[in-house]
Each structure stands twice: as structure tokens, then as C-alpha cells.
Scaffold this active site. Structure first.
Site, short mmCIF file in Angstrom:
data_model
loop_
_atom_site.label_atom_id
_atom_site.label_comp_id
_atom_site.label_asym_id
_atom_site.label_seq_id
_atom_site.Cartn_x
_atom_site.Cartn_y
_atom_site.Cartn_z
N HIS A 279 0.69 -1.32 -0.07
CA HIS A 279 0.09 -0.14 0.14
C HIS A 279 0.78 1.22 0.02
O HIS A 279 2.00 1.22 0.78
CB HIS A 279 -0.95 -0.01 1.24
N ASN A 280 0.34 2.17 -0.93
CA ASN A 280 0.87 3.56 -0.80
C ASN A 280 2.26 3.71 -1.52
O ASN A 280 2.94 4.59 -1.36
CB ASN A 280 0.90 4.17 0.56
#
Length: 346
Positions: A245-246
Site C-alpha cells: 500500500h501507498n
């Protein structure tokens, strides 16, 4: 989709398409591509690596994609250009029997929500599921068993092979290719520990793929925890890659098989990560970095270049001796520093 009809090409027509200088009979018919060793009299071969010069003299190809420096050694017709491998890549699109424009249509077994917005010539295969609020651009192909969850958007000309999952709200650019088993926008690995058990952190961000992205089979690109996970334009991702994620990956970068990138790491433009590379979380990798296979990167990189870590395979007995010495390196460094200081003070 109907197969690509590659019949009717002549050597001259292909040379014109590539912008190559033809030395030979332009009317000769061409049916396919092959290696120098295996090509027949209606195939084009290519020489992109000097290691294969040994196969050039005996080739039976109709013609060879070749650089000027090797052209005189070619016993058959040749298409002379600066980058034979690029020319081979371009011709491969013409001879792929399954690379054709979609004919459109939704299979009777597909499940498509009433409010799905579709462009022209969209093709949805057997047992595919398209949920509410999805937007599919022109000539999108959704393969058999694939699932496009609520609110996802897929750009013009993109293709999902069989059993692809595009999760809720994911945004896929134009001309993307998603291979079987990949998951775009699954939950990131986010948990908080209270001392005895884990508590799941809802992943509130999304995932955005740019134009011309390709994702290999069984690869996963997680949605962001708060901000989006972002994959730039023309990024190529091999099979069995994990992007947490991210993460953000810049345009034109390429990731080979089994790469793993931990959360919130930034990878620049025109980067190449070899097979099995691991990037720790919260790092920044600048533009133009090449990390060789099986390397572990634990610190940010701010200078373009080639980076490696780890040791190559060696006989086990030798490795065991070296492993002992690895543990002694800190002590050796301290002793050397003391000796140097003693010499300076003497």
C-alpha cells in the site's frame, strides 16, 4: 476475440513499416518471426546480440533484422536498422494470432450490473462479473471469470485476461494488460497490535494504474491505506510481484518476477528492479536506478546507477568459512581503526 490475420505481408511492406533499409527482394512473402537457427524461408529473424553471430551464416530465414556493422556477414536479405530488438518487438505485434481488436459482446453467463457504463466494442467473457458503477472504455476486454468490483474504471483498449480481479474503485488507464490471477486494489497489509492481538486497519485509499501498464500473472498491487497506490505510465510488472500500500512507481520503470516492495516506498522513473529484489518500506529510489536480481535495498538511493547486494552461490564449505568471517568484520574494522590512529599519532 478473433485471431490476428498476419497473412499478406511482404518484406518490402515490413521494411517500410519499420523504417528499415531493405537489402533484398521486397516482394518476398513473410508469414512469421523466428530465431536465426529455426527460421524458415518465409520467416524474418533478428540479430540483437553478438553471441548469436555463430548462427547467422547458416540461417534459412527470408531476411534478418540486423545492424549495419553485421550486414555484410548476412547471407540472406536484410533489414538494416539501429535497434533490431526493438524492430522484432514491433513486428511481434503483427504476428500474434490472438492480438486483435475485440469484436464486442457480452457472454450470456456474464453478470453485468444495470448501471455499468460501456464504450464501443466492449467484450465480456464467460462468467465474468461487472459490478455497479463500473466504467469500461472503448474496446475493453474482460476475460472469462474476471471480476471488476464496484466503482472501478478501466480505460480504452485495456485487456483483462481470465480470472483477473480489479477491486473496488480501482482506476486502470488506457491499453493496460492484466494477466491471469493478478489482483489490483486488494487491501494493504495494515494492522495495529494491542499487545495481545491484531486489529485490522481499513484501507481507505485506492489504486491508480497509468496508461500502457502491464501486470503479470498472480501479481498483487495493494490499495492505499489513506492515499492511493500509484503506478505510472508504461510501467511493466512481471509475474508474482507484490506491491504494498501507498507505493508509487514512476513512468517507464520495469519490475522483474518476485520483486517485493514494502509500503510507502517511492520508485522513480526509468528504474529497473531485477528478479527477487526486495525494497524496504518508506524508501525513496531516484530516477534511473537499476537494482540487480536478488538484492535487498534497506536505504534510500539518491544517485542513478546500478546497485547490487548479496553474494553469489559458492561451494557450501567455502560459504561457511566466509560466513564466520562476516561476523568478524566489525572487530577487524575496529582493530584497523586503532592501528591507523596509532600510526598517525606516532
Amino acid at each position: 476475440m478473433t485471431p490476428n490475420d498476419s497473412s499478406g505481408f511482404t518484406l518490402g511492406a515490413l521494411a517500410e513499416r519499420l523504417g528499415a533499409r531493405l537489402q533484398g527482394d521486397g516482394s518476398r512473402p513473410i508469414d512469421g518471426l523466428a530465431t536465426l537457427k529455426d527460421a524458415g524461408p518465409r520467416d524474418i529473424a533478428f540479430l540483437a546480440n553478438a553471441a548469436y553471430l555463430k548462427d547467422l551464416a547458416d540461417t534459412r530465414a527470408a531476411a534478418v533484422l540486423i545492424q549495419l556493422e553485421h550486414a555484410e556477414a548476412c547471407p540472406v536479405a536484410r533489414l538494416v536498422l539501429d535497434n533490431p530488438y526493438l524492430a522484432y518487438a514491433q513486428l511481434s505485434q503483427l504476428f500474434d494470432p490472438f492480438l486483435a481488436r475485440p469484436t464486442g459482446g457480452i457472454h450470456a453467463s456474464a453478470v453485468v450490473a444495470e448501471d455499468v457504463r460501456m464504450g464501443e466494442n466492449v467484450e465480456v467473457g464467460p462468467n465474468a462479473v461487472i459490478e455497479a458503477g463500473v466504467v469500461l472504455g472503448d474496446e475493453v476486454v474482460v476475460g472469462p471469470g474476471s471480476v471488476v468490483e464496484v466503482g472501478a474504471r478501466i480505460g480504452d483498449g485495456s485487456r483483462l485476461h481470465a480470472n483477473v480481479t480489479v477491486c473496488r474503485g480501482a482506476v486502470i488507464g488506457a491499453r493496460a494488460i492484466l494477466h491471469s490471477g493478478c489482483v489490483i486494489g486488494g487491501d494493504g497489509f495494515g494492522f495495529a497490535h494491542d499487545g495481545s492481538r491484531w486489529h485490522k486497519i481499513a484501507q481507505l485509499g485506492g489504486v491508480v494504474l497509468g496508461d500502457d501498464v502491464e501486470v503479470g500473472s498472480c501479481s498483487s498491487i495493494d490499495r492505499g491505506a489513506l492515499d492511493d497506490t500509484v503506478i505510472g505510465n508504461d510501467v511493466k510488472i512481471d509475474s508474482q510481484v507484490q506491491i504494498a500500500h501507498n507505493v508509487r512507481i514512476g513512468d517507464h520503470s520495469a519490475l522483474a518476477g518476485c520483486v517485493g516492495i514494502a509500503g510507502s516506498t517511492r520508485v522513480g522513473r526509468h528504474c529497473m528492479l531485477g528478479g527477487g529484489v526486495g525494497l524496504s518500506g518508506h524508501l525513496t529510489i531516484c530516477d534511473g536506478v537499476h537494482v540487480t536480481g536478488m538484492s535487498l535495498v534497506t536505504n534510500s538511493i539518491d544517485t542513478p546507477g546500478v546497485y547490487s547486494s548479496g553474494t553469489g552461490a559458492m561451494p557450501n564449505a567455502q560459504w561457511r568459512r566466509n560466513a564466520v568471517r562476516f561476523k568478524q568484520l566489525d572487530d577487524i574494522a575496529r582493530r584497523l581503526a586503532r592501528l591507523e590512529k596509532h600510526e598517525r599519532d606516532a
